[in-house]
Design an enzyme around this catalytic site. Structure first.
Site, PDB file in Angstrom:
ATOM      1  CB  SER A 250      -1.001   0.025   1.345  1.00 38.09           C
ATOM      2  OG  SER A 250      -1.332   1.378   1.523  1.00 38.09           O
ATOM      3  NE  ARG A 297      -2.309   4.763  -5.275  1.00 34.29           N
ATOM      4  CZ  ARG A 297      -3.255   4.121  -4.775  1.00 34.29           C
ATOM      5  NH1 ARG A 297      -4.259   3.772  -5.517  1.00 34.29           N
ATOM      6  NH2 ARG A 297      -3.331   4.222  -3.211  1.00 34.29           N
TER       7      ARG A 297
END
Ligand SMILES: Cc1cc2nc3c(=O)[nH]c(=O)nc-3n(C[C@H](O)[C@H](O)[C@H](O)COP(=O)(O)OP(=O)(O)OC[C@H]3O[C@@H](n4cnc5c(N)ncnc54)[C@H](O)[C@@H]3O)c2cc1C
Ligand code: FES
Lengths: 667, 251
Positions: A250, A297
């Protein structure tokens, strides 16, 4: 007759919708291929976003959460829905707290918070590093409570095969199949809610669960629902490779202080522990001083690709970098990280056999999330800029009576999703859809599903029975598992981080061939009991259809936006030693960016035809927060930001209103 | 590294059917786990002796040990197939052995019916009965110690390993099993859940309840998520005793 709603999917979105509908007194049938408690949402690790006491004290607000989300999505998100979600976020978290989710707590008993990507605030609340599991269980428990009272009926290990539409094209129910006995059933419903999650398996291996084929979404699409922004697929920067799955580490690891680096010297093969601090290149921290390891991201992933291309990958076979949680790099004590990140530390240790608190993790990018999905509508509240609650059109597909929520809808995250915003959008859309459906049921004209002619349901059953019998008996020359692997490799090669029109054209044509080959599949199990071969093979056909949507959308979109990156259309960063020259180049940059938005600030909408998708476009409502260059403060971009502010910002305010509509582009 | 992996699978075609064994031989690949072995069998279902067969049916979803779907008996030990790495299994024995769990009815091959565990959650009312899902403000403040005590119990993934190893769970008993007892405690430890603690305790006091626990302590050793099962059973044991006394006095 009493009215019923069928909810397909029992992840966070489907459970939130079911419990809210049940609370409203509406009878619910909840269908899921896996026991709902095992839905893919269980995998979520890092947390869920909302403005909170701590961030507010630092000047945060719902409006800033809204801004971060649309900036992160490069303005492709329709803003009214995002705004409504951001303003609801604290209420969603309050509810989760009340139903007993064991969030981590601060010393004073408040919810503990961590920072996630694409924001400067610690807006993420979490339960260890298994937040999805705790949230899913929380909602699952509430649904079980209604189930025990007989107000929700569960169909677990049942598969959705398609919606049932009447002559007017209104959805009146769904055909589902028992995955053990293969019995078919036509569930009558006055509204059907798709909550069927993402489609990572199109890429073969991804960070997603085995049910995330997108098969159900494809079935709605093939029944006439639009599929929007399919080309926007998130590739997460940090996963670990496996034969069966790419397991996520994560973003929370970086939120808690984890640092990404490679050796400064290309080709340095020393053990990471032997590389002194000065010879490590913390490339994200150096290039993005403000956001550091927590850039969004899409950016982190592209940076990792670029750094590995420069010969600094720390693995000879893949694009790999270090994610360092050791005390040496983070200055954080082992016990603290064990407490906050236990689950992901365990995952790394179990699968790689190394304790990530002893040695930096080796991580590489993996397909993770689909920003695109079934197109859904909304009703804007022009006064607040958010939505009008209780409108039947909210979250509704273009098929009346058919709704979509959660990862299988398309809307909240634009061109790139921020971490910890998905759990939010799933639960928010699940709760928010219920009052709209209630109004739809109340004001429904004509007959209810229960009073529809029997022939409507019998006809649908007969069609699906013929189709599955034909599939089970199919004896072609194509192995569905091998075809799936081929599909995955093709899509991973050409439809992920870096995209090229030549390759995309080739992909579109190869997908056409795969679709043809997928009509000649061979079944190795022809039995009528717990036939997993049947369910998988059916999904393979659907995955090819959705892959065509992704590839066609990517080919058509000639720009760079969020996760969709085509170097050919990248606007080169302004560089010059002379000050005036630099100013001029920055102006050119802004002008091109402005034009790009004029042309491409629009939603892709695919509709199904037997020969592949037909594309059309729809303007985006970016009326409240005008588009701006998405630099995340990268070193050297200050001048772009200034020039934009001075000369383009005012003009950009009209972009979200007048985004040009090009006619159907086709493929 | 070996060139091939040999796997022996106990199969069963339907509910109540007769079990039989088949052996498969597959090319070895690095980082294989039991899931990828079963995927490779599904791709080309052929036994080691070269006969075509049907793919082996099994349950799985998350592939990272959080969903609880893939429990099976691997090399004689119940565990999750997704975290069972082939390299480690081959160190245990040369032929990998896969069987369905024995305490649940087999549906097909390695797929079993665990609905009794979900029913048990209904029985112990494993939920917080909130008044409304409407916007009525924050939940109760919770001390970090209390959150830390609940979190490990909330990681129970209904996988069934604890029931599989429990000697008290068998054909002749109604014992509800460790999983549901721990879940009852999880909710009784929450400030709002505590208000309805009595109903959960009562659910554990009848036949098949907590008094059927034989204290073998197998459950806590078999749990893949280290859920403190025996500790929860002890807490529930004390609480039910107190509850019984209190009930007796207030009768
Ligand atoms: C490893 C990982 C970690 C993540 N971490 C985070 C995080 O920390 N924060 C965050 O915000 N997001 C995170 N995400 C993203 C987030 O978890 C998902 O987007 C979200 O959980 C999706 O929820 P959902 O309810 O839409 O769908 P899902 O949870 O995928 O549920 C889909 C449901 O549909 C059912 N279904 C599917 N097809 C059919 C069919 N044909 N018939 C019947 N039923 C069907 C399934 O059985 C299931 O019940 C993470 C994702 C991954 C992969
Ligand atoms: S597949 Fe989820 S626990 Fe193994």
């Amino acid at each position: 007759m009493s009215q019923r709603v069928v909810v397909i999917g029992g992840g966070l979105a489907g459970l939130a919708a079911s419990m809210k509908l049940a609370e409203e007194g509406i009878a619910v049938d909840l269908v899921s291929m896996v026991p709902v408690k095992r839905s893919h949402s269980v995998c979520a690790q890092g947390g869920i976003n909302s403005t909170n006491k701590f961030t507010r004290a630092q000047g945060d607000s719902e409006q800033k959460h809204f801004d971060d989300t649309v900036y992160g999505g490069e303005f492709l998100n329709n803003q009214p829905m995002v705004k409504e979600m951001a303003y609801w976020a604290p209420k969603v978290v309050n509810l989760l707290e009340r139903i007993g989710v064991p969030f981590n707590r601060s010393d004073e008993g408040n919810l503990a918070v961590r920072r996630f990507g694409g924001t400067l605030y610690k807006r993420t609340v979490y339960a260890g590093a298994s937040t999805g599991q705790q949230l899913l269980y929380g909602l699952d428990e509430q649904v079980r409570r209604f189930e025990a009272e007989g107000r929700i009926s569960k169909y677990e290990f049942w598969e959705f095969l398609g919606p049932i539409l009447d002559d007017q094209g209104t959805c009146r129910g769904a055909v589902v199949q028992d995955m053990f006995s293969l019995e078919l059933k036509a569930l009558k419903a006055d509204a059907v809610v798709m909550a069927t999650g993402g489609c990572g398996l199109i890429y073969g291996k991804s960070t997603m669960s085995m049910v995330c084929t997108g098969g159900a979404n494809a079935r709605a699409y093939k029944a006439g629902a639009f599929y929007a922004n399919g080309e926007f697929i998130q590739v997460h920067p940090s996963a670990i490779p496996g034969q069966d799955k790419l397991r996520l580490i994560s973003e929370g690891a970086r939120g808690e202080g984890g640092r990404v680096w490679v050796p400064r010297e290309p080709g340095d093969t020393r053990h990471p522990g032997q590389i002194p601090e000065g010879e490590r290149y913390y490339f994200l921290e150096e290039r993005y001083p403000e956001y550091g390891n927590l850039v969004p991201r899409d950016i982190a992933t592209r940076e990792i690709f670029a750094i590995c291309k420069s010969g600094r990958s720390v693995d000879p076979d893949t694009y790999c970098v270090y994610l360092d949680l050791t005390e040496k790099a983070t200055k954080i004590k082992r016990q603290v990280l064990e407490h906050k990140l236990g689950n992901i530390l365990e995952i790394y240790e179990k699968f790689v056999g190394v304790d990530p608190l002893d040695e930096p993790m080796k991580i590489f990018p993996a397909v993770h999330y689909s920003m695109g999905g079934l197109w859904v509508d909304y009703v804007k509240d022009t006064r607040t800029g958010g939505l009008v609650a209780g409108e039947p059109a909210n979250q509704r597909t273009n098929i009346p009576g058919l709704y979509a929520i959660g990862e299988c809808d398309y809307q909240f995250h634009g061109a790139n999703r921020l971490g910890a915003n998905s759990l939010l959008s799933c639960i928010f859309s699940g709760l928010f859809v219920a009052p709209g459906i209630k109004s739809w049921l109340k004001n429904m004209t004509g007959t209810a599903a229960a009073d529809q002619p029997a022939s409507l349901y019998e006809g649908a059953l007969a069609r699906h029975r013929d189709a599955y019998k034909a599939l089970i008996n199919s004896d072609g020359d194509e192995n569905p598992y091998k075809l799936h692997r081929e599909l995955g490799e093709l899509m991973t090669r050409n439809c992920t981080v870096v995209r090229d029109n030549g390759e995309l054209r080739e992909t579109v044509s190869q997908l056409g061939e795969l679709a043809e080959r997928a009509t000649r599949l061979k079944m190795t199990d022809k039995g009528n009991w717990t036939n997993q071969n049947l369910s998988f093979t059916r999904a393979v056909v659907d995955m090819v259809d959705l892959a065509r949507v992704i590839a066609a959308g990517a080919l058509a979109r000639d720009e760079c936006r969020g996760a969709h990156y085509k170097p050919e259309f990248e606007i080169p960063a302004p560089t010059a030693t002379d000050k005036d020259e630099l100013e001029r180049k920055a102006d050119q940059w802004c002008q091109r960016y402005y034009k790009q938005n004029q042309e491409w600030l629009k939603t892709t909408r695919a509709s199904y035809t037997g020969d592949g998708p037909q594309l059309s476009y729809e303007p985006v409502d970016a009326a409240e927060i005008p588009p701006r260059p998405r630099t995340y403060g990268i070193v050297g971009a200050e001048i772009i930001e200034r020039v934009w502010r001075e000369r383009y910002l005012a003009k950009a305010e009209t972009l979200g209103h007048e985004a040009e509509l090009s006619a159907s582009a086709g493929t | 590294m070996p060139e091939t992996v040999t796997v022996r699978v106990q199969r069963q075609d339907q509910r109540g059917g007769r079990p039989y064994t088949q052996e498969f031989r597959l090319p070895y690949k690095p980082r294989m786990n039991v899931i990828s072995v079963l995927q490779d069998i599904a791709c080309e279902p052929r036994t080691a002796s070269g006969e075509d067969t049907t793919p082996v049916a099994w349950d799985c979803a998350c592939l990272e040990e959080v969903c609880g779907a893939c429990s099976m008996v691997i090399n004689g030990k119940v565990r999750q197939a997704c975290t069972a790495l082939v390299d480690n299994l081959l160190k245990e024995q040369p032929v990998i052995d896969l069987r369905p769990m024995t305490k649940f009815p087999v549906i097909r091959d390695l797929v079993v019916d665990r609905s009794r565990m979900f029913e048990a959650l209904k029985q112990v009312k494993a939920w917080i009965p909130v008044d409304t899902y409407g916007d009525v403000g924050e939940g109760p403040m919770i001390a970090p110690e209390q959150a830390d005590s609940r979190y490990p119990k909330s990681r129970c993934m209904t996988c069934g390993c604890c029931l599989e190893v429990c000697p008290q769970v068998n054909e002749h008993s109604d014992f509800i099993g460790p999983q549901a007892i721990a879940q009852a405690v999880l909710f009784n430890e929450h400030p709002t859940g505590a208000m309805t603690a009595a109903t959960r305790l009562e659910a554990l006091m009848g036949p098949g309840g907590i008094s059927d626990c034989g204290n073998s302590q197998n459950c806590v050793k078999a749990c893949p998520k280290e859920v403190p099962l025996t500790e929860a059973i002890a807490i529930a044991g004390r609480a039910t005793t107190w509850h019984a006394i209190k009930r007796w006095f207030t009768k």
